[in-house]
Design a protein around this motif. Sequence first.
Motif, PDB file in Angstrom:
ATOM      1  N   GLY A  85       0.804  -1.225   0.000  1.00 30.94           N
ATOM      2  CA  GLY A  85       0.000   0.000   0.000  1.00 30.94           C
ATOM      3  C   GLY A  85       0.834   1.270   0.000  1.00 30.94           C
ATOM      4  O   GLY A  85       0.597   2.179  -0.817  1.00 30.94           O
ATOM      5  N   ASP A 144       2.089  -7.486  -2.429  1.00 28.51           N
ATOM      6  CA  ASP A 144       1.320  -7.406  -1.182  1.00 28.51           C
ATOM      7  C   ASP A 144       1.754  -8.575  -0.298  1.00 28.51           C
ATOM      8  O   ASP A 144       2.512  -9.451  -0.714  1.00 28.51           O
ATOM      9  N   ASP A 195      -2.693  -8.647  10.319  1.00 30.91           N
ATOM     10  CA  ASP A 195      -2.618  -7.192  10.402  1.00 30.91           C
ATOM     11  C   ASP A 195      -1.207  -6.715  10.774  1.00 30.91           C
ATOM     12  O   ASP A 195      -1.029  -5.847  11.640  1.00 30.91           O
ATOM     13  N   VAL A 203      -2.367 -11.732   5.653  1.00 30.19           N
ATOM     14  CA  VAL A 203      -3.155 -10.500   5.821  1.00 30.19           C
ATOM     15  C   VAL A 203      -3.955 -10.513   7.123  1.00 30.19           C
ATOM     16  O   VAL A 203      -4.104  -9.491   7.798  1.00 30.19           O
ATOM     17  N   THR A 235      -9.152   4.871   2.653  1.00 28.58           N
ATOM     18  CA  THR A 235      -8.120   3.839   2.769  1.00 28.58           C
ATOM     19  C   THR A 235      -7.025   4.189   3.780  1.00 28.58           C
ATOM     20  O   THR A 235      -6.157   3.367   4.036  1.00 28.58           O
ATOM     21  N   THR A 272       0.299  -3.845   6.564  1.00 31.00           N
ATOM     22  CA  THR A 272      -0.992  -4.238   6.004  1.00 31.00           C
ATOM     23  C   THR A 272      -1.879  -3.019   5.743  1.00 31.00           C
ATOM     24  O   THR A 272      -1.977  -2.123   6.578  1.00 31.00           O
ATOM     25  N   SER A 273      -2.504  -3.001   4.573  1.00 31.90           N
ATOM     26  CA  SER A 273      -3.514  -1.986   4.274  1.00 31.90           C
ATOM     27  C   SER A 273      -4.411  -2.558   3.188  1.00 31.90           C
ATOM     28  O   SER A 273      -4.146  -3.651   2.668  1.00 31.90           O
ATOM     29  N   ASP A 274      -5.439  -1.841   2.860  1.00 36.83           N
ATOM     30  CA  ASP A 274      -6.382  -2.325   1.853  1.00 36.83           C
ATOM     31  C   ASP A 274      -5.893  -1.916   0.468  1.00 36.83           C
ATOM     32  O   ASP A 274      -6.299  -0.900  -0.095  1.00 36.83           O
ATOM     33  N   ALA A 323      -8.557  -1.537  -2.357  1.00 35.06           N
ATOM     34  CA  ALA A 323      -9.349  -0.299  -2.314  1.00 35.06           C
ATOM     35  C   ALA A 323      -8.520   0.887  -2.795  1.00 35.06           C
ATOM     36  O   ALA A 323      -9.016   1.759  -3.518  1.00 35.06           O
TER      37      ALA A 323
END
Lengths: 514, 514
Positions: A73, A99, A108, A105, B121, A112-114, A117
């Motif tokens: 991210g 990733d 966390d 995942v 995000t 870690t991030s989305d 999105a």
Amino acid sequence: MNGAESLVATLVESGVDVCFGNPGTSEMHFVATLDRVAGMRAVLCLFEGVVTGAADGYGRMAGKPAATLLHLGPGLGNGWANLHNARRAASPIVNVVGDHAKYHVQYDAPLTSDVMALARTCSGWVHSSINSRSVAADGARAVQAARATPGQIATLILPADTAWDDADGLAPALPVQSAAPVSIEVVDDVAKALRASKRAAILIRGAGLLKPGLEAAGRVAEATGAKLICDTFVPRLQRGAGVVEIERIPYFAEQIVDFLAGYDTLVLVGGQPPVSFFAYPAKPSWCTPEGCRIVYLAQPHEDQLGALQALAEAVGAAPQAAKRPKLNVPDSPTGGLSQATAAMAIAKYLPEGAVLIDEAATSGLAPYGFTSTAAPHDYLGLTGGSIGWGLPVAVGAAVACPDRKIVCLHGDGGAMYTIQSLWTQAREKLDVINVIFANRSYAILNIELMRVGAGNGGPKALSMLDIGSPTLDFVKIAEGMGVSASRAETAEQFADQFADAVKQKGPRLIEAVL
Amino acid sequence: MNGAESLVATLVESGVDVCFGNPGTSEMHFVATLDRVAGMRAVLCLFEGVVTGAADGYGRMAGKPAATLLHLGPGLGNGWANLHNARRAASPIVNVVGDHAKYHVQYDAPLTSDVMALARTCSGWVHSSINSRSVAADGARAVQAARATPGQIATLILPADTAWDDADGLAPALPVQSAAPVSIEVVDDVAKALRASKRAAILIRGAGLLKPGLEAAGRVAEATGAKLICDTFVPRLQRGAGVVEIERIPYFAEQIVDFLAGYDTLVLVGGQPPVSFFAYPAKPSWCTPEGCRIVYLAQPHEDQLGALQALAEAVGAAPQAAKRPKLNVPDSPTGGLSQATAAMAIAKYLPEGAVLIDEAATSGLAPYGFTSTAAPHDYLGLTGGSIGWGLPVAVGAAVACPDRKIVCLHGDGGAMYTIQSLWTQAREKLDVINVIFANRSYAILNIELMRVGAGNGGPKALSMLDIGSPTLDFVKIAEGMGVSASRAETAEQFADQFADAVKQKGPRLIEAVL
């Protein structure tokens, strides 16, 4: 063969053979693959905004995508702004984002991030690979998506386990989805509209801004009296001596309104009606005159060149455009250094086939004007308005076009966003002249402060627009990253330094003190 | 009074009196307000990653939020990575992002993007103001959200028309939502678990890592035999001579497994069980021993200090912790410069009350060790793992703590991400010593390349980890941004330069060539 190897082999098979990257732990299998799979050039950048800007410059000039290699991210976040600019240029980019392994995942961990999105906010196509055996196929689809006309950002998220687990081999390249043809009915309708019009303008973007498109457009213009215009910020425009000329729409909304006043017909070729860059109190956002008829000859995904050529036939145009500028460059300038005198030197010494990258902002007007009759060249504009784009784009354009001189005109404020680009220019010995217009200010904001009706600004407000304290020494900064640099304070100094830089190969920076 | 004025007045009223910014046209009304509304200090940064990192450093040290001022989606994108780090530290930040006027979005002007989706995000709280009369109230809510224990990123999107249209005045400050109390039943359960345990560890994060929390934890440890541990990367830890010591969990997963082997009870105070930073093939992600009981004393939003103090009573601890390190610093080092000899000098000369910022990566182990018995200081860690954090955080910490010496230890690779921070340090005359450990490599990645099982790496792979060609000259780069700088190549040179920098005020950079 692991997933990373199958992916890199697939990218190469699909014609993607340059990767701009700033990898981390989760991308180490991709990195290790660079020695195991032949054919991928890897270019290291010290910051991801350089990576994505370089991919934009490469995509514009190579006409095909490079891959990026970004670290989770935060790497994508750092690359976001230049992906925005690239998206606004419809540049093709295969944006590979590593990733965490899928099973990781859930814990966390700190990085870690989305990512999905985040990727959705800057991509035309997004996919996160499910496992190592589908990565190759996903890579082929990403290339196909990136190359779909007019080009887009295809983000492939690569969980680490899909890179290190076993794969079956590369995936075959997929056919490139070419530009959709424009029907003869549409062409005829536009021809009719032009005949019915008293005063028409044809706004061109995309493929229509390269020589063959301009040639066809020039024939239409001569046959119909229509004016050829392009956006203020174009992805790529071929221009200069011998190339059919097109007039640039001005920047400010009220100027656009004046510019378009009196036109009854606006033909769109790959673009949209021009609007104000920003909103301002009591100023228009929409700039097309009331009652002006808007007709689309070609949408962005359609064949703009074919449509322009068909339109030339439909309006009964002569076989060749007659009006083209002749080579006309100023004398070498003397006296004080200003954007005008700098522009005279740039126009005079600009070599044929140069790629002129323009993030000069307020200092770019004179260079744009003087180079309109310089040796023929490609011109790249800041399509997304996010500064810190020019220096990275110079990296990518130079990698795409090793035999052409890259000239990057840059404001000092924007240059500081992605100044790390200079290091990659030095490392890869790229043939780039970086001109930094040092007015020591976010000069455009001094204008905008008044234009938005916020008053003249008190000392605190003005200090937020002033980058002159302390003075940035771009010569030292460039030398600190391995790029030869010099400072010009007079027109003669600038002209000498620029002429000299044109003769040399390799990266060079000139700080033009305005 | 317009919306921008009502917002800035509300922020000041709510205790937010520092704004780190890099504004553009859509933020000009906010900027103009700086002279009309008293009490807001504005700090200009040359890149948004500096803005958000500075806000993180400020939030950690001031214990209250600063505001940011970012320019649309690209400004937020550029700030994303350090917002990620701040989110992982639970730093309070009022993240103000300008956007197009609401009615302008429909025209899809070049800088248009989905700011709301992007903000989601990286934020804990997001709101886009509807009109100028609600902006003040939104600002008060954003401050309240940012300050809710343990702190979060509250993003307020400010469409330009909500800034320039009329407003009614400021909104009153809202009460700060303080930490939720931990019930005596939970405390008693943890006390019971500790009594039943043969070998227990107490993992502390958040407020528990400041002196009063460590003091209470030290009492518990002495009464129960439990070991005090903290995450590898902590938001803020008070440590050094006289401060109850806590042991840091090591970085690599297999080290964590060894570190926790034999523990039957893990008490969590504001944190989560430690996991591997990255996933590796055939290595564990989850590091807590099988069968180890995990008990939560306090969640992140709860009162960690109160819970630790109650636990100390519940286990019948002595009124004061007895075990504290005495001041113990090494002699000034001689000979070759290494992270160890540099660390000796740093520990020796570190002044009391210093703020030690650690993005030294592989070069940080020895400095962490030697400073454990140095003069008492605050230590800030890279909680989110996104490099390019330290130099901006030094900006924010220095603004928050003008009377304390800020010492920022940085790897060369990470330093190049947000090197523009140095300019703001110079402009604001911030009292920061920046030590750049120049090993000319992404050294951690050389280790990781092998750890992920990708082999030793061929020449192309290794070149992607090597930043030594060309050599970065941090002295020139720093001087180019107005910061005094020097290079140290021996231990004596480093010690002399560091000792001298401690005596001076203002920003300084030392390139420590390893």
